[in-house]
Design a protein around this motif. Structure first.
Motif: not given
Lengths: 469, 155
Positions: A56-60
């Motif tokens: 859910x947090x990849x690239x954030x």
């Protein structure tokens, strides 16, 4: 899924190794970041610490995942990029479960062969285990939270470090207010898992449907409203201790799932076909008589056998002899200091009354009585009139039934009395709650104090008996 | 400047400075707010929801009408970042809902107790938060960044 989660390390071993697996084996929280400070990879330890899962947090931007006290002012990544060297600072983070956790953050810039900055690696060390003794210096687990010179307590204090050294499951039994939670925490803090998380789960506090997802987690889409992956409490406790309090209230179908988890330490989140290996130590506690529940078919025998590897029974206050004097003095000093009063002692009469009272709510009740008395007392000595009225109205026969629901391990209990009283326990408890509510004129906090329970326990029991309105 | 925004009332009573933010659509700037409207506070860091409630340097207060129209927006610059000050502001402004990212349990419980709806762990720019609120489909844990914004820069 993160585009990096399938990366492999080649050339290090005879065959390629998944990078995520490699990172997951590190007990520190690790985050791999791009040059523009976006999350590329999170290892399992950091997933457990932050409550976020990798997908859910990849690239954030990392500040939305780590949420540290340095993110807005004094970002370490900026410092590391400028100086192109490792930066290490202590800070705190707020995780998805709304916990504020003290951490040590270490950021290292990653440079390519030409010396250009290509990204960062950030390690996050949980400092809760180190911070707690400093914050609660006066409440060192083995010295301050568990008091007692009686042979029963001395035996327990001696055995806790021995139990802590092992990784076996522990079952703590004892009446309400005898200090089961303190012992569980003491076992965790004395063990080698002290740097890992200590996750307490009250099996009686949540409805059955919620409890399963809370304990084991769920996959996105597993049921209506499951809009994201949830790691579950067991997974959050990886490398730490799970403390299941009120294990007797665990629904039967979840007992099966817990049993399967205890067997192979692999948990299957709701809606997931793949298992996750979780390394946790199990400590369970209950005030109920599990053997009786097994006979009635309310508790699984095989689960009892698995939990009952090491059994620790905490004696009720009536069996602790002179400990009552020590505890009275301890709580007197504690509340005197806390409320900034000048109370120095109990009068002879008040002390005799307190020593004669059996404290069915055990140490919790004793503590509440002393807190009440210190609050009421305007002078330097606690007298009879400063004590709560129910102490004088104590009727030994009326309180006898308290033992009926408790563990049947105490030799002092009469079997015949126990059997007849246990049959009517629900009625007796309902009556006890009603009496307390009448005495307290409807005030639940006061009623809970009278019963020697926590307010939440009273609320739960009232809900159980449909007495909410 | 001057026509496209509303001047907030009683702002001088607070320590903070009030910035006036122009509202994009002048039609939305109706002086009369219907009874069914929600006052929302979003702690900000730049144009994004601040990563932490207690460290937010400013906050956006917006009123969303029952039909989903955003009728009022103002940004309040806080004298110092503090969760207590922000909670106080929420109560004095009579805010109905707080949308934030990282929030401690203590403040979450406090706001719930004060009957303020809290949607936390929200990531993204405040404009998208307001859009989602207007549509009525914002939930805790929502990450409002599209694939383009999640792309890594290559050096």
């Amino acid at each position: 899924m993160s585009p990096f989660s399938r990366l492999e390390i080649r050339g290090l071993y005879s065959s390629p190794v998944a990078l995520t697996q490699f990172l997951d084996e590190i007990s520190l929280g690790i985050m791999v970041l791009s040059a523009d400070r976006r999350v590329m990879l999170l290892n399992r330890a950091l997933e457990a610490l932050t409550g976020f899962v990798q997908e859910e947090v990849a690239g954030i931007p990392c500040c939305f995942v780590l949420r540290s006290s340095l993110c807005l002012h004094g970002c370490q990544l900026k410092q590391a990029a400028q100086g192109q060297e490792q930066v290490c600072t202590e800070a705190n983070i707020v995780n998805k479960n709304r916990q504020k956790i003290p951490v040590r953050l270490t950021v290292s810039p990653i440079l390519d062969v030409k010396g250009n900055l290509v990204g960062f690696v950030e390690s996050v060390e949980d400092l809760r285990a180190l911070a707690t003794p400093a914050d609660e210096a006066s409440q060192s687990f083995l010295a301050g939270k568990l008091l007692g010179r009686s042979p029963e307590m001395q035996r327990i204090l001696k055995v806790i470090p021995v139990i802590a050294e092992t990784d076996s499951s522990v079952l703590i039994t004892g009446q309400t207010g005898t200090g089961k939670d303190c012992v569980a925490e003491a076992i965790h803090h004395a063990s080698t898992r002290t740097k890992g998380p200590f996750i307490k789960i009250n099996c009686g506090a949540l409805p059955e449907t919620l409890l399963e997802s809370e304990l084991f987690g769920h996959q996105k889409g597993a049921f209506t409203g499951a809009v994201e992956n949830k790691p579950g409490r067991f997974r959050l406790a990886h490398n730490g201790t799970v403390y299941l309090t009120e294990i007797g209230d665990l629904p039967l179908n979840l007992q099966v799932k817990l049993l399967s988890f205890l067997d192979d330490k692999v948990l299957y989140p709701l809606g997931s076909t793949t298992g996750v290996h979780v390394d946790v130590r199990m400590v369970a506690a209950t005030h109920r008589n599990l053997e009786k529940m097994v006979m009635k078919g309310q508790f699984r025998k095989d689960l009892l056998f698995r939990l009952n590897v090491i059994r620790l029974h905490l004696p009720p206050l009536v069996q602790r002899g002179d400990d009552r004097k020590i505890l009275l003095d301890h709580f007197l000093h504690l509340f005197n200091h806390r409320f900034k009063k000048k109370v120095t002692e109990f009068s002879h009469e008040a002390k005799q009354l307190l020593l004669a009272y059996p404290f069915p709510g055990n140490v919790r009740e004793l503590r509440n009585v002393v807190e009440y008395a210190v609050n009421m007392c305007q002078g330097s000595k606690i007298r009879r009139e400063h004590l709560p009225a129910y102490i004088f109205e104590y009727d030994p026969d009326a309180l006898e039934y308290e033992d009926g629901d408790d563990n049947g391990l105490m030799a002092s209990q009469s079997t015949s009395i126990e059997q007849t009283q246990a049959a009517n326990w629900s009625d007796a408890e309902r009556k006890m709650i009603l009496d307390a509510m009448v005495k307290a004129r409807g005030r639940r906090t006061v009623a809970a104090k009278l019963l020697g329970w926590g307010r939440a326990t009273l609320w739960r029991k009232m809900k159980h008996y449909g007495m909410e309105s | 400047m001057g026509q496209g925004y509303l001047v907030a009332k009683n702002e001088t009573l607070r320590d903070g400075i009030v910035k006036k933010r122009p509202v994009d659509n002048p039609k939305k700037a109706q002086p009369e707010v219907p009874a069914v409207s929600t006052k929302v506070l979003i702690p900000l860091s730049g144009d994004d929801v601040a990563p932490r409630f207690d460290l937010a340097p400013e906050a956006l207060v917006a009123v969303i009408r029952g039909d989903g129209a955003v009728v009022e927006e103002k940004t309040i610059i806080l004298p110092h970042a503090s969760a207590e000050a922000l909670c106080n502001l929420i109560l004095t402004e009579k805010v109905d809902m707080v949308v934030c990212c990282g929030l401690e349990e203590e403040y979450y419980q406090y706001l719930c107790w004060k009957k303020v709806k809290v949607i936390d762990s929200v990531v993204g720019p405040y404009t998208r938060v307001l859009d989602r609120l207007s549509q009525g489909n914002l939930a805790s844990g929502d990450i409002l960044l599209d694939a383009r914004e999640r792309r890594f820069s290559k050096r």
